[in-house]
Design an enzyme around this catalytic site. Structure first.
Site, short mmCIF file in Angstrom:
data_model
loop_
_atom_site.label_atom_id
_atom_site.label_comp_id
_atom_site.label_asym_id
_atom_site.label_seq_id
_atom_site.Cartn_x
_atom_site.Cartn_y
_atom_site.Cartn_z
N CYS A 148 -4.89 -12.98 12.99
CA CYS A 148 -5.23 -13.12 11.57
C CYS A 148 -3.95 -13.06 10.72
O CYS A 148 -2.94 -13.66 11.08
CB CYS A 148 -6.24 -12.00 11.24
N THR A 149 -3.97 -12.33 9.61
CA THR A 149 -2.80 -12.26 8.74
C THR A 149 -1.66 -11.42 9.32
O THR A 149 -0.63 -11.26 8.67
CB THR A 149 -3.18 -11.71 7.36
#
Lengths: 202, 202
Positions: A101-102
């Site tokens: 993800c981030t």
């Protein structure tokens, strides 16, 4: 036995971290898991509940695999040099460096993705891409492999990527055994990303 | 705002707990998550790394939803009356009581599944079924709903069941939004269980 260092910071996303650790942790004889943070003790997730750091970034790098989750907290950690330094140092000697993800925003700000292909969460794509102008960001991929760096799409994609890295190290049959044991339908094609379209990226 | 009490015990399975909590935790305005254990502080998972209990079973029940994971530790906890009492008391007032994997063995030993349909991990089916001779154990189901009790199949099935319970409370569209946000391909048919066959149960 490979040592896995999984990074904790306030506001990490629960499944980004514990999905991959579940898959690795099933292979108890092959992977030893450690939760690494700036300080020992509880670290609150983005969802509120806390995991417990058993190792600190000051105790050094030396992990065979590092795992960096995303989550709302990455918005602050992109300016945290202690964390970025740990990522940069750890990734130099790690066999594989994984972000979910981030988490790839932290990899990008640590400078380790320059010149590499990488991906991230599809809902936060623009912000993450800004963190690494010299990274070749891939808009549609379940996960991306580039040299020793594996970066996954959002949250659940981390489990698919982790089964992929287990396949790289121990063979596809072992990865499939882990998926079966966890009753998980492995999305094993890293180039097939159903969510890029949903989020309007393609 | 519904309060969710998720049970921790030594040797809980990481993804059994944190997969469901991820799905609920995305809806920050609707669910408040608490980790409940016999004592406050770190509790080691089956995979070694620890989560941090912020509430104790002695502080009472009163949760709108309880979540009980499985894991190797259930083999010991089936004889732990303090835990079984908490499950029995909490489930009396909870709107929904959820178990994942061998967590249903704890539900069974707490006596709350007598006369109900329920399922569990497919690799440990026989042992779990022994814990509840008056339970109607379902050999092939991703998850089973019976009154206020939802019991899921192994590990990853907990995420599918949790999206199912979100759909019961907030509608299917909300559950699908959570799945999209977490980039998760929701296995939404509770009766379709691809793993019962793999594990030789049908």
């Amino acid at each position: 036995m490979r040592r896995v260092g999984a990074l904790l910071f306030p506001g990490f996303e629960l499944l980004d971290l514990f999905g991959p650790l579940e898959m690795l942790g099933v292979l108890k004889d092959d992977f030893q898991l450690k939760l690494v943070a700036e300080r020992p003790g509880p670290v609150a997730s983005s969802q509120g509940v806390a995991a417990n750091a058993d190792t600190t970034i000051g105790q050094g790098a030396g992990f065979d695999i590092i795992l960096v989750p995303g989550g709302a907290g990455t918005r602050r950690e992109v300016d945290n040099n202690a964390i970025l330094d740990w990522i940069a140092r750890s990734s130099e000697t790690a066999e594989y460096s994984l972000s979910v993800c981030t988490g790839s925003a932290l990899f990008a700000r640590a400078g380790i993705l320059d010149g590499h292909r990488a991906t991230t969460n599809k809902a936060a794509f623009a912000w993450v891409a800004e963190q690494g102008p010299r990274v070749e960001w891939v808009r549609q991929a379940r996960w991306v492999e580039s040299a020793t760096f594996l970066t996954s799409s959002g949250v659940s994609a981390g489990m698919d990527m982790t089964l992929g890295v287990i396949a790289l190290m121990h063979g596809r049959e072992t990865a499939e055994k882990v998926a079966t044991w966890t009753e998980y339908t492995w999305h094993s094609d890293k180039d097939d990303d159903p969510f890029a379209r949903v989020h309007g990226l393609v």
